[in-house]
Design an enzyme around this catalytic site. Structure first.
Site, PDB file in Angstrom:
ATOM      1  N   TYR A   4       0.856  -1.198   0.000  1.00 42.55           N
ATOM      2  CA  TYR A   4       0.000   0.000   0.000  1.00 42.55           C
ATOM      3  C   TYR A   4       0.890   1.247   0.000  1.00 42.55           C
ATOM      4  O   TYR A   4       1.852   1.334   0.771  1.00 42.55           O
ATOM      5  CB  TYR A   4      -0.928   0.005   1.233  1.00 42.55           C
ATOM      6  CG  TYR A   4      -1.940  -1.116   1.124  1.00 42.55           C
ATOM      7  CD1 TYR A   4      -3.137  -0.936   0.439  1.00 42.55           C
ATOM      8  CD2 TYR A   4      -1.661  -2.383   1.644  1.00 42.55           C
ATOM      9  CE1 TYR A   4      -4.040  -1.989   0.284  1.00 42.55           C
ATOM     10  CE2 TYR A   4      -2.552  -3.438   1.485  1.00 42.55           C
ATOM     11  CZ  TYR A   4      -3.741  -3.240   0.803  1.00 42.55           C
ATOM     12  OH  TYR A   4      -4.622  -4.276   0.636  1.00 42.55           O
ATOM     13  N   SER A   5       0.535   2.209  -0.878  1.00 43.58           N
ATOM     14  CA  SER A   5       1.284   3.467  -0.937  1.00 43.58           C
ATOM     15  C   SER A   5       1.066   4.246   0.350  1.00 43.58           C
ATOM     16  O   SER A   5      -0.079   4.342   0.836  1.00 43.58           O
ATOM     17  CB  SER A   5       0.790   4.345  -2.081  1.00 43.58           C
ATOM     18  OG  SER A   5       0.810   3.645  -3.294  1.00 43.58           O
TER      19      SER A   5
ATOM     20  N   CYS B 119      -0.106   7.587 -10.657  1.00 43.05           N
ATOM     21  CA  CYS B 119      -0.362   6.544  -9.657  1.00 43.05           C
ATOM     22  C   CYS B 119      -1.840   6.176  -9.636  1.00 43.05           C
ATOM     23  O   CYS B 119      -2.713   7.044  -9.707  1.00 43.05           O
ATOM     24  CB  CYS B 119       0.069   7.043  -8.278  1.00 43.05           C
ATOM     25  SG  CYS B 119       0.040   5.735  -7.038  1.00 43.05           S
TER      26      CYS B 119
ATOM     27  N   GLU C  22       3.530   4.387 -10.912  1.00 47.67           N
ATOM     28  CA  GLU C  22       3.233   3.260 -10.014  1.00 47.67           C
ATOM     29  C   GLU C  22       1.749   2.961 -10.147  1.00 47.67           C
ATOM     30  O   GLU C  22       0.909   3.687  -9.625  1.00 47.67           O
ATOM     31  CB  GLU C  22       3.596   3.621  -8.576  1.00 47.67           C
ATOM     32  CG  GLU C  22       3.609   2.393  -7.677  1.00 47.67           C
ATOM     33  CD  GLU C  22       4.509   2.603  -6.481  1.00 47.67           C
ATOM     34  OE1 GLU C  22       5.725   2.302  -6.575  1.00 47.67           O
ATOM     35  OE2 GLU C  22       3.994   3.084  -5.459  1.00 47.67           O
TER      36      GLU C  22
ATOM     37  N   TYR D  80      -1.392  -0.220 -10.252  1.00 45.25           N
ATOM     38  CA  TYR D  80      -1.671  -1.559  -9.727  1.00 45.25           C
ATOM     39  C   TYR D  80      -3.092  -1.974 -10.039  1.00 45.25           C
ATOM     40  O   TYR D  80      -3.878  -1.157 -10.514  1.00 45.25           O
ATOM     41  CB  TYR D  80      -1.435  -1.590  -8.209  1.00 45.25           C
ATOM     42  CG  TYR D  80      -1.972  -0.400  -7.449  1.00 45.25           C
ATOM     43  CD1 TYR D  80      -3.288  -0.374  -6.999  1.00 45.25           C
ATOM     44  CD2 TYR D  80      -1.165   0.724  -7.171  1.00 45.25           C
ATOM     45  CE1 TYR D  80      -3.784   0.725  -6.285  1.00 45.25           C
ATOM     46  CE2 TYR D  80      -1.652   1.812  -6.463  1.00 45.25           C
ATOM     47  CZ  TYR D  80      -2.959   1.813  -6.023  1.00 45.25           C
ATOM     48  OH  TYR D  80      -3.458   2.892  -5.325  1.00 45.25           O
TER      49      TYR D  80
HETATM   50  P1  FAD Z   1      -7.208 -10.148  -2.960  1.00 48.03           P
HETATM   51  O1  FAD Z   1      -7.956 -10.982  -2.000  1.00 48.03           O
HETATM   52  O2  FAD Z   1      -5.755 -10.363  -3.083  1.00 48.03           O
HETATM   53  O3  FAD Z   1      -7.897 -10.239  -4.357  1.00 48.03           O
HETATM   54  C1  FAD Z   1      -7.287  -9.697  -5.479  1.00 48.03           C
HETATM   55  C2  FAD Z   1      -7.566 -10.587  -6.646  1.00 48.03           C
HETATM   56  O4  FAD Z   1      -8.959 -10.587  -6.906  1.00 48.03           O
HETATM   57  C3  FAD Z   1      -6.928 -10.140  -7.938  1.00 48.03           C
HETATM   58  O5  FAD Z   1      -5.609 -10.587  -8.024  1.00 48.03           O
HETATM   59  C4  FAD Z   1      -7.834 -10.751  -8.957  1.00 48.03           C
HETATM   60  O6  FAD Z   1      -7.447 -12.082  -9.187  1.00 48.03           O
HETATM   61  C5  FAD Z   1      -9.179 -10.774  -8.284  1.00 48.03           C
HETATM   62  N1  FAD Z   1     -10.031  -9.686  -8.758  1.00 48.03           N
HETATM   63  C6  FAD Z   1      -9.949  -8.374  -8.425  1.00 48.03           C
HETATM   64  N2  FAD Z   1     -10.917  -7.669  -9.042  1.00 48.03           N
HETATM   65  C7  FAD Z   1     -11.611  -8.558  -9.777  1.00 48.03           C
HETATM   66  C8  FAD Z   1     -12.731  -8.449 -10.652  1.00 48.03           C
HETATM   67  N3  FAD Z   1     -13.323  -7.266 -10.864  1.00 48.03           N
HETATM   68  N4  FAD Z   1     -13.177  -9.572 -11.253  1.00 48.03           N
HETATM   69  C9  FAD Z   1     -12.586 -10.761 -11.043  1.00 48.03           C
HETATM   70  N5  FAD Z   1     -11.527 -10.934 -10.234  1.00 48.03           N
HETATM   71  C10 FAD Z   1     -11.056  -9.854  -9.611  1.00 48.03           C
HETATM   72  N6  FAD Z   1      -4.493  -0.480  -2.854  1.00 48.03           N
HETATM   73  C11 FAD Z   1      -5.138   0.488  -2.158  1.00 48.03           C
HETATM   74  O7  FAD Z   1      -6.333   0.360  -1.831  1.00 48.03           O
HETATM   75  N7  FAD Z   1      -4.459   1.633  -1.779  1.00 48.03           N
HETATM   76  C12 FAD Z   1      -3.162   1.842  -2.090  1.00 48.03           C
HETATM   77  O8  FAD Z   1      -2.598   2.893  -1.749  1.00 48.03           O
HETATM   78  C13 FAD Z   1      -2.480   0.825  -2.819  1.00 48.03           C
HETATM   79  N8  FAD Z   1      -1.188   0.971  -3.132  1.00 48.03           N
HETATM   80  C14 FAD Z   1      -0.541   0.007  -3.830  1.00 48.03           C
HETATM   81  C15 FAD Z   1       0.802   0.206  -4.147  1.00 48.03           C
HETATM   82  C16 FAD Z   1       1.480  -0.760  -4.867  1.00 48.03           C
HETATM   83  C17 FAD Z   1       2.935  -0.529  -5.217  1.00 48.03           C
HETATM   84  C18 FAD Z   1       0.805  -1.927  -5.266  1.00 48.03           C
HETATM   85  C19 FAD Z   1       1.532  -2.994  -6.059  1.00 48.03           C
HETATM   86  C20 FAD Z   1      -0.503  -2.144  -4.951  1.00 48.03           C
HETATM   87  C21 FAD Z   1      -1.207  -1.173  -4.220  1.00 48.03           C
HETATM   88  N9  FAD Z   1      -2.543  -1.357  -3.851  1.00 48.03           N
HETATM   89  C22 FAD Z   1      -3.194  -0.353  -3.172  1.00 48.03           C
HETATM   90  C23 FAD Z   1      -3.273  -2.617  -4.154  1.00 48.03           C
HETATM   91  C24 FAD Z   1      -3.148  -3.583  -2.954  1.00 48.03           C
HETATM   92  O9  FAD Z   1      -1.814  -4.034  -2.858  1.00 48.03           O
HETATM   93  C25 FAD Z   1      -4.009  -4.840  -3.093  1.00 48.03           C
HETATM   94  O10 FAD Z   1      -3.720  -5.454  -4.322  1.00 48.03           O
HETATM   95  C26 FAD Z   1      -5.505  -4.573  -3.010  1.00 48.03           C
HETATM   96  O11 FAD Z   1      -5.845  -3.991  -1.776  1.00 48.03           O
HETATM   97  C27 FAD Z   1      -6.274  -5.894  -3.151  1.00 48.03           C
HETATM   98  O12 FAD Z   1      -5.838  -6.779  -2.187  1.00 48.03           O
HETATM   99  P2  FAD Z   1      -6.855  -7.783  -1.448  1.00 48.03           P
HETATM  100  O13 FAD Z   1      -6.057  -8.660  -0.548  1.00 48.03           O
HETATM  101  O14 FAD Z   1      -7.964  -7.005  -0.836  1.00 48.03           O
HETATM  102  O15 FAD Z   1      -7.461  -8.587  -2.653  1.00 48.03           O
END
Ligand code: FAD
Length: 401
Positions: free
Chosen positions: A179-180, A359, A399, A401
């Site tokens: 997370y940023s 971003c 950046e 994601y």
């Molecule tokens: P997970 O349980 O990991 O689920 C994600 C997965 O769900 C995806 O990989 C995909 O397979 C599936 N999926 C997602 N959407 C759909 C869809 N519409 N249809 C079907 N499948 C789908 N997030 C923020 O909120 N704020 C930030 O500031 C932020 N900064 C980031 C900075 C960087 C450098 C990076 C790489 C990512 C950042 N993210 C940010 C994203 C964050 O890291 C997570 O990826 C995000 O919160 C989702 O994680 P999760 O565990 O909730 O979802």
């Protein structure tokens, strides 16, 4: 073809001692421009020689007079005769250094805490960022980092990892999510021991089963209460660091939670006063912010207050996709807002003091490229080559994601 990159290939001191030539159109000798010391060519262009340390000041003056800068060229070192027109390809071969390279003065900390040895902080604050009538859930949250040995320190533009509790479907501990960081190095309370995030809860309907799915880590984070423990790693990332140069221009292009690092930049630039004796921002910051609806404008009140308090140094434009229309009558996405201002952005981007940061949502770069490419091609510049050169000069930061 003019493939200008005014900055490449010079050492720090050479760079600062250089002078640049602005080619400007739209100035008249009998109008506002009569006080300027130049002559207008038949082509309608005027050429104004500017030392590096006056570039921003002169740019603002030209703008006030209604002129538009169509190109910026570096004068050959020590000579005032001919502008440097080295091609991008040639310059790529030279060692590229810029004084505005994005490196925070403070040493950039990386991986102070790793997944095998994470830091356990405490949630100290959490609140909603989406107003009534908005789409989805997005929360600002702050974690207390005190008691860490060593202390988890970070700079603006970095990210932290969060390890959600529990196991995945294979019975393995969940992996970290990045997370940023949305706060400055001093933290929201300026006490140097907190970090804040801006997190959107991932929710979607499974494309095959139709089942409602909630993201593991984002749902966990959005459900935190003050006092809850949070497992943190990092910090990581050097892509989105701010330049040390207080006179730099900073273009920020965000969609949704992509605002997080820009909140940190803007707070550092405008809200921390005495906390940053070595950083007194004097440049121009321009934020483009894409969101679906007005209630989804994250940090709206604070951002708009900054535009009122610092009109000379900060401008913000929204692209509100479900409310505004683009020039063709369709939804206003971020790339349309960039296209609206592309000539002005192109002018700014040529200034070696200008850094561009993108971003948020993956996939937004294509539209932005298209808009800037259209502006650059009016001056016979190959945008993709130009962007690559900016990247080498540490002036193009992405950046998504
Ligand atoms: P997970 O349980 O990991 O689920 C994600 C997965 O769900 C995806 O990989 C995909 O397979 C599936 N999926 C997602 N959407 C759909 C869809 N519409 N249809 C079907 N499948 C789908 N997030 C923020 O909120 N704020 C930030 O500031 C932020 N900064 C980031 C900075 C960087 C450098 C990076 C790489 C990512 C950042 N993210 C940010 C994203 C964050 O890291 C997570 O990826 C995000 O919160 C989702 O994680 P999760 O565990 O909730 O979802």
């Amino acid at each position: 073809m003019y493939n200008s990159s005014a900055t490449a290939g010079y050492s720090n001191t050479e760079y600062k001692s250089r002078t640049y030539v602005y080619e400007v159109v739209g100035l008249s000798q009998n109008g506002n421009g009569k006080n300027l010391n130049y002559s207008i060519r038949k082509s309608g262009s005027v050429f104004i020689t500017v030392p590096y340390d006056r570039m921003n000041q002169e740019m603002r003056r030209i703008n006030r007079l209604g002129g538009q800068i169509v190109s910026i060229k570096a004068l050959s070192n020590g000579s005032t005769s001919e502008a440097t027109t080295t091609s991008v390809t040639q310059k790529n071969k030279q060692k590229s250094m810029t004084t505005t390279k994005a490196t925070a003065k403070k040493k950039v900390p990386v991986n102070t805490y790793r997944p095998k040895n994470p830091f356990v902080g405490k949630c100290s604050d959490i609140y909603d960022l989406v107003d009534e009538g908005g789409i989805g859930t997005c929360r600002h949250m702050t974690f207390d980092l005190s008691g860490g040995e060593p202390q988890l320190e970070y700079v603006e533009g970095q990210s932290i990892g969060i390890v959600p509790p529990g196991e995945d479907k294979d019975g393995k501990p969940h992996k970290l999510r990045l997370y940023s960081i949305a706060s400055t190095r001093h933290g929201d309370n300026l006490e140097d021991h907190t970090v804040s995030l801006c997190v959107r809860k991932l929710e979607y309907n499974h494309p095959e089963t139709g089942e409602h799915v909630e993201g593991v880590c984002s749902s966990y984070l959005c459900s935190l209460k003050p006092g809850d423990d949070v497992t943190i790693t990092g910090p990581v990332g050097k892509e989105m660091l701010l330049p040390d140069d207080e006179d730099a221009n900073i273009i920020m292009i965000a969609t949704g939670t992509g605002i997080a690092p820009f909140r940190a930049y803007l707070w550092r630039m405008f809200k921390e006063g005495d906390k940053n004796p070595d950083y007194n921002f004097k440049g121009f910051a321009w934020l483009f912010f894409g969101i679906p609806k007005t209630p989804n404008i994250l940090y709206q009140e604070e951002l708009e207050k900054l535009t009122q308090e610092y009109p000379e140094n900060f401008r913000m434009d929204y692209a509100i996709s479900r409310e505004q229309k683009n020039s063709e009558g369709g939804k206003m996405y971020i790339q349309h807002k960039i296209a609206e201002h592309a000539d002005k952005l192109w002018e700014m981007i040529q200034n070696p003091k200008t850094h561009t940061y993108i971003c948020g949502l993956k996939g937004m770069e294509g539209g932005i490229d298209e808009a800037l490419s259209a502006a650059a091609s009016k001056h016979d510049v190959d945008w993709v080559a130009y962007r690559k050169q900016m990247k080498k000069e540490h002036r193009w930061h992405v950046e998504t994601y």
